[in-house]
Design a protein around this motif. Structure first.
Motif, PDB file in Angstrom:
ATOM      1  N   ILE A  58      34.245  27.543  83.102  1.00 38.50           N
ATOM      2  CA  ILE A  58      34.586  28.477  81.907  1.00 38.50           C
ATOM      3  C   ILE A  58      36.124  28.574  82.110  1.00 38.50           C
ATOM      4  O   ILE A  58      36.684  29.039  82.963  1.00 38.50           O
ATOM      5  CB  ILE A  58      33.677  29.897  81.844  1.00 38.50           C
ATOM      6  N   GLU A  59      36.602  28.586  80.812  1.00 36.29           N
ATOM      7  CA  GLU A  59      38.024  28.545  80.704  1.00 36.29           C
ATOM      8  C   GLU A  59      38.496  29.396  79.460  1.00 36.29           C
ATOM      9  O   GLU A  59      37.964  29.242  78.417  1.00 36.29           O
ATOM     10  CB  GLU A  59      38.779  27.374  80.614  1.00 36.29           C
ATOM     11  N   PHE A  60      39.683  30.193  79.804  1.00 30.48           N
ATOM     12  CA  PHE A  60      39.892  31.131  78.697  1.00 30.48           C
ATOM     13  C   PHE A  60      41.414  31.722  79.053  1.00 30.48           C
ATOM     14  O   PHE A  60      41.761  31.594  80.046  1.00 30.48           O
ATOM     15  CB  PHE A  60      38.948  32.253  78.213  1.00 30.48           C
ATOM     16  N   GLU A  61      41.803  32.305  78.260  1.00 27.28           N
ATOM     17  CA  GLU A  61      43.209  33.010  78.679  1.00 27.28           C
ATOM     18  C   GLU A  61      43.220  34.732  78.206  1.00 27.28           C
ATOM     19  O   GLU A  61      42.333  34.993  77.400  1.00 27.28           O
ATOM     20  CB  GLU A  61      44.443  32.436  77.373  1.00 27.28           C
ATOM     21  N   HIS A  62      43.896  35.408  78.704  1.00 27.70           N
ATOM     22  CA  HIS A  62      43.965  36.769  78.665  1.00 27.70           C
ATOM     23  C   HIS A  62      45.444  37.162  79.094  1.00 27.70           C
ATOM     24  O   HIS A  62      45.940  36.700  79.995  1.00 27.70           O
ATOM     25  CB  HIS A  62      43.070  37.614  79.629  1.00 27.70           C
ATOM     26  N   ASP A  63      45.975  37.839  78.016  1.00 27.91           N
ATOM     27  CA  ASP A  63      47.414  38.140  78.036  1.00 27.91           C
ATOM     28  C   ASP A  63      48.338  37.154  78.638  1.00 27.91           C
ATOM     29  O   ASP A  63      49.294  37.011  79.497  1.00 27.91           O
ATOM     30  CB  ASP A  63      47.661  39.248  79.410  1.00 27.91           C
TER      31      ASP A  63
END
Lengths: 370, 617
Positions: free
Chosen positions: A243-248
């Motif tokens: 699972i890949e995502f971005e935060h800040d």
């Protein structure tokens, strides 16, 4: 007159009594038979967990002693009897030695139960790895970039605490052995929900555990919030893409897989050879030619049946293999066991003791009659 | 192969041409030493013939034909071989289902062909089911199909090289060298198939539109295609050494035919086999003998590894001598003799000869085990059958030693009788035990496994004789008190040695497991079975020492060792689970249960009778 509680001496006398072995044997035999029969229906590992690797067995609402309790009491009895009640005469020397051998064996069992870790490593030909993997434990891993941020044991999935993470995770569904279904064909499919990545096409359904724990397909469905790509994700054992995502502005990865343990050295597989009996598909032998690399030092070794590699407290055994088109990999069982020498010592002492006892008994005349 | 059985049956019309006459066939004795690779090892062709004849017919010969004669007929004159009633189907329901004639159990391929085709779909469905869910009738139906498939595979072994019973259009006949065999037709196969395609393109697929020559061409093309398809799966008779050096895989004639370009040496051998077949069909004994002996020499030359000729010789003696039958008969005779040497006027005379005869029988028995070690080139106890052979010799040996030491004919009887009972049980647990099988990799390993198995099975042998003697001690009359005391003493000492061997054998098994899998103890059914015997003996010994078990109870519980050993040795195999899942048997649960119940009843009766006598005294 009020009955006095048993004194320490009385308790000691009971624990030292030779009769204790006599009384422990029947429940131990019953446990052995039921635990063995249970393997037919439960499978090997679940039956072992339920009957042998346990303190208590539940027969409905009734608690019964499991193998840990029975063997524990037997060990204490043998040890105390050996220390305090042994008859130190030549005629009884065989019995004393046999008991000592049994104590060493049981002690070895205790050390093994407390310290042994059995994992495995799969190495394709030409590859090397410094990691081994658990057969049964699965971990949910959260990475920030390349750094491991948190590790969660799947078994505790009902108590996972994600508070220290900078985004929100809610476990919607977890299965220790999952069947994968088409999302659109599931009963509660709601196309308005924000399914992401593989979760758009796939869904989980729990199925019974496989007797071989390493073949279970463990999976979780997570609702991830507070990121740039919020939504419902899936992670499962052996999933090709995490699972890949971005935060800040920071990249994050979440993956679920077999618990991984680093080795202080690495092993490279140079060649795996499976020999078959001529004209059959029956395996005759297999071996792995490996190179062990520890810092600047390296050396070759052949691991085969009955010829494991032992190095720095780890023992590597030829366990299995995988073959595909143009792909060959060896599977090595990796055991760390501080109690490994105990059975060898215990067997030697016990053999000597039994031999001595038998020959002393043979030498006796009519005295030996029952 | 079963799935294609109906296709193969259709191919029977394409079997090589009939030989001229059936009688006065050349002797097959020259052929018996030709090496063949079968079930993972090289063996003489004679052994291969015997194994297959027994598999198909449960017999060692068919009428006047020895196994080797039958194989020669099947390989070189298949059309006549197809008429021999060699396939035995014992199951009446299967015979009924396959619409076979009533009142007989032996059938030829012609009898079977209709039934095979009718039940083919059922068998394919059954093959998808797990083996342990099949009923006896279903297993028997599959077995009937397997037998037919094996026979057809054997009959078609040389169908790639022998002249075929086909009408070849003249223009093709002129293009091939020699008679129309598949091997010769391969030279024109490509051209022929192109011609067939051209005919179909021009005239469509309906043969009615073809001219007679076109029809013959199309038929030949179809036949060649079908033969090739069937030949690709024909791998049973591996008599041709592999072309590559250091390759231990031998190939069948069909495998060699289809890969002719790989090896000229293999092609040379194939041509020798064809010549041999021709001399057989021509009844040319002189040529047959010459070619057979040249074939043997050439095969040895081409083999990558040396042919173990001495092993072949011993294997041939082993199979011819039927050692299982003989040692069983010998144990029967000496058990009867030992029984009569217990009491009566002829007892003293029998006593003098029973020990030497038992010694001779044990030597013969041990020689059988030694022969197996030599033939298979591995330790003696790898299968359930071999463990029975070994345990029985240990029981007999223990009885003889006790008899020699203390002049105890009852011990001799107990030992020989135990050995006899064990040997009689062997065919039930492993009917194919004398097939001299190779072992899977995990069992084909080292020192620890060998010592573990030998020691633990020796322990089983001691348990069995201790149990039989305990039965005898319980059965004695009150006036035989002195003998009972002696027996009690014997049983006690035997049980100590049994504990020594089973306990050490069990922990050595743990050491083997540690060496092989990295764990000493895994609560596997086989490990648990072995441990159960040890725990039982520990319990009984501690009960005896603490005086909780008086002599009659001690004897009764030692007598029960027979049950404990049977459950641990054979019973765990019925569970079909475990880390080392080898030696599994099926369908023996009822027999084992019956034995346990009868033994329990017998021991209980002996015990209560003994108690009653004690009270009366």
């Amino acid at each position: 007159m009020e009955k006095q509680p048993p004194s320490a001496k009385k308790l000691l006398n009971t624990l030292v009594d030779a009769d204790m072995v006599f009384w422990i044997m029947p429940p131990l035999m019953i446990l052995l038979i039921t635990g063995t029969l249970a393997q037919r229906w439960l499978g090997l590992w679940p039956a072992i967990d339920q009957y042998f690797s346990t303190f208590i067995i539940w027969a409905g609402p009734v608690p019964l002693p499991g193998a840990y309790i029975l063997l524990g009491v037997l060990s204490i009895n043998l040890l105390l009897k050996f220390l305090f009640k042994s008859d130190w005469k030549w005629e009884k020397s065989g019995i004393a030695l046999t008991h000592l051998g049994a104590i060493v064996l049981l002690l070895g069992g205790l050390v093994t139960a407390m310290t042994a870790r059995e994992t495995y490593m799969l190495i394709p030909e030409g590859d090397s790895t410094p990691y081994t993997y658990s057969y049964s434990q699965r971990d949910l891993l959260v990475f920030q970039g390349d750094d491991l941020l948190a590790r969660y044991d799947f078994e505790d999935n009902k108590n996972w605490n994600f508070e220290k993470l900078p985004f929100g995770i809610d476990v919607q569904y977890a299965c220790a052995n999952c069947e994968i279904l088409r999302r659109a064909e599931t009963e509660n499919y709601d196309e308005t929900l924000p399914y992401q990545s593989m979760a758009q096409f796939m869904a989980f359904k729990e199925k019974p555990l496989d007797p071989q724990p390493e073949t279970n397909l463990t999976g979780v469905q997570l609702n991830i919030t507070g990121t740039s790509q919020d939504g419902i994700y899936m992670a499962f054992d052996g999933m090709p893409k995490p699972i890949e995502f971005e935060h800040d502005g920071q990249p994050y990865l979440i993956m679920l897989g077999k618990a991984q343990y680093p080795l202080p050295f690495e092993i490279e597989l140079q060649d795996f050879v499976e020999e078959r009996y001529g004209g059959t598909d029956m395996a005759k032998s297999y071996h792995s030619d490996v190179v062990v690399r520890d810092g600047d030092v390296e050396w070759p070794y052949r691991i085969e049946m009955n010829q494991p590699l032992t190095y720095r407290g780890y023992t590597f055994f030829q366990s299995s293999f995988e073959k595909g088109q143009g792909f060959e990999a060896t599977i090595l069982a990796v055991v760390e066991n501080k109690g490994r020498l105990f059975p060898y010592i215990g067997t030697a002492i016990m053999t000597l003791g039994l031999l001595l006892h038998c020959f002393i008994a043979l030498g006796r005349k009519r005295k030996a009659q029952p | 192969m079963i799935k294609m059985l109906h296709v193969f049956l259709l191919l029977c019309v394409l079997l090589p041409m009939n030989a001229h006459a059936q009688n006065d066939k050349p002797g097959s004795s020259v052929l018996q030493n030709i090496p063949v690779q079968h079930e993972g090892r090289l063996k003489p062709l004679d052994s291969f013939a015997q194994i297959h004849l027994e598999q198909l017919s449960s017999q060692t010969s068919i009428g006047e034909l020895s196994a080797m004669d039958w194989l020669a007929l099947t390989l070189f004159d298949p059309q006549n071989a197809a008429l021999i009633k060699v396939i035995r189907i014992e199951n009446e329901n299967v015979r009924h289902k396959m619409q076979l004639p009533d009142g007989q159990e032996f059938f030829n391929l012609e009898d079977l062909s209709k039934g095979v085709q009718q039940t083919q779909a059922d068998v394919i469905t059954l093959l998808e089911k797990p083996a342990n869910t099949l009923s006896e009738d279903e297993k028997a139906l599959i077995s009937a199909h397997e037998k037919a498939a094996t026979l057809i595979a054997l009959m078609r072994s040389f169908s790639g090289t022998l002249p075929l019973n086909i009408q070849l259009p003249e223009k093709y006949a002129a293009q091939i060298a020699g008679p129309p065999s598949f091997m010769n037709l391969m030279e024109i196969e490509e051209k022929l198939q192109e011609d067939v395609k051209a005919i179909v393109l021009q005239k469509g697929a309906n043969p009615a539109n073809f001219s007679p020559e076109e029809a013959a061409t199309a038929e030949t093309g179809y036949n060649l295609q079908t033969l090739r398809m069937a030949g690709q799966t024909n791998k049973l008779l591996r008599v041709i050494p592999a072309a590559e050096e250091n390759n231990e895989q031998w190939v069948s004639p069909w495998m060699a035919v289809l890969n002719r370009e790989d090896s000229q040496a293999a092609e040379f051998l194939l041509s020798m086999w064809s010549d041999l077949a021709q001399s057989y069909r021509d009844n040319d004994t002189e040529q047959w003998d010459i070619i057979a002996s040249e074939l043997l020499t050439e095969t040895k030359l081409q083999a990558a590894t040396t042919i173990p000729e001495k092993r072949f010789a011993i294997e041939r003696i082993y199979r011819t001598a039927k050692p299982y039958l003989w040692i069983t008969l010998l144990y029967t005779a000496i058990s009867i003799m030992a029984l009569f040497s217990l009491k009566g006027s002829i007892a003293p005379a029998l006593n003098k000869i029973s020990a030497p005869l038992t010694g001779a029988t044990i030597i013969a028995h041990a020689s059988v085990i030694a022969a197996r070690i030599y033939i298979l080139d591995r330790p003696p106890v790898g299968t359930l059958y071999e463990s029975i052979l070994f345990v029985s010799v240990i029981a007999a040996l223990a009885g003889l030693i006790m008899h020699i030491k203390k002049s105890n004919p009852l011990a001799l009887f107990a030992g020989t009788f135990s050995a006899l009972l064990l040997l009689l049980s062997a065919p039930f647990f492993e009917p194919d035990g004398d097939n001299l099988e190779v072992l899977v990799a995990v069992l084909n390993t080292g020192f620890w496994l060998t010592t573990h198995v030998l020691i633990i099975t020796a322990g089983y042998g001691l348990c069995v004789i201790a149990a039989v003697l305990a039965h005898a001690a319980l059965a004695l009359k009150p006036e035989q008190a002195a003998l009972r005391m002696t027996l009690q003493n014997n049983v006690y000492k035997l049980s100590l040695f049994a504990l020594l061997f089973t306990a050490v054998g069990t922990v050595l098994g743990g050491i083997w497991a540690d060496q092989s899998w990295g764990r000493f103890w895994g609560w596997d059914p086989k490990e648990n079975g072995a441990l159960l015997i040890v725990l039982w003996l520990i319990w009984v010994q501690h009960g005896r020492v603490s005086n909780r078990f008086k002599p009659p109870m001690f004897l009764a519980l030692i007598a029960c060792l027979n049950i404990v050993v049977a459950v641990s040795w054979f019973g765990v195999n019925l569970l079909n689970v475990g880390l080392h899942s080898y030696g599994f048997t099926s369908g023996m649960a009822e027999a084992l249960l019956t034995f346990c119940v009868l033994e329990t009843l017998l021991i209980s009766a002996l015990y209560w009778r003994h108690k009653k006598q004690q009270v009366a005294a």
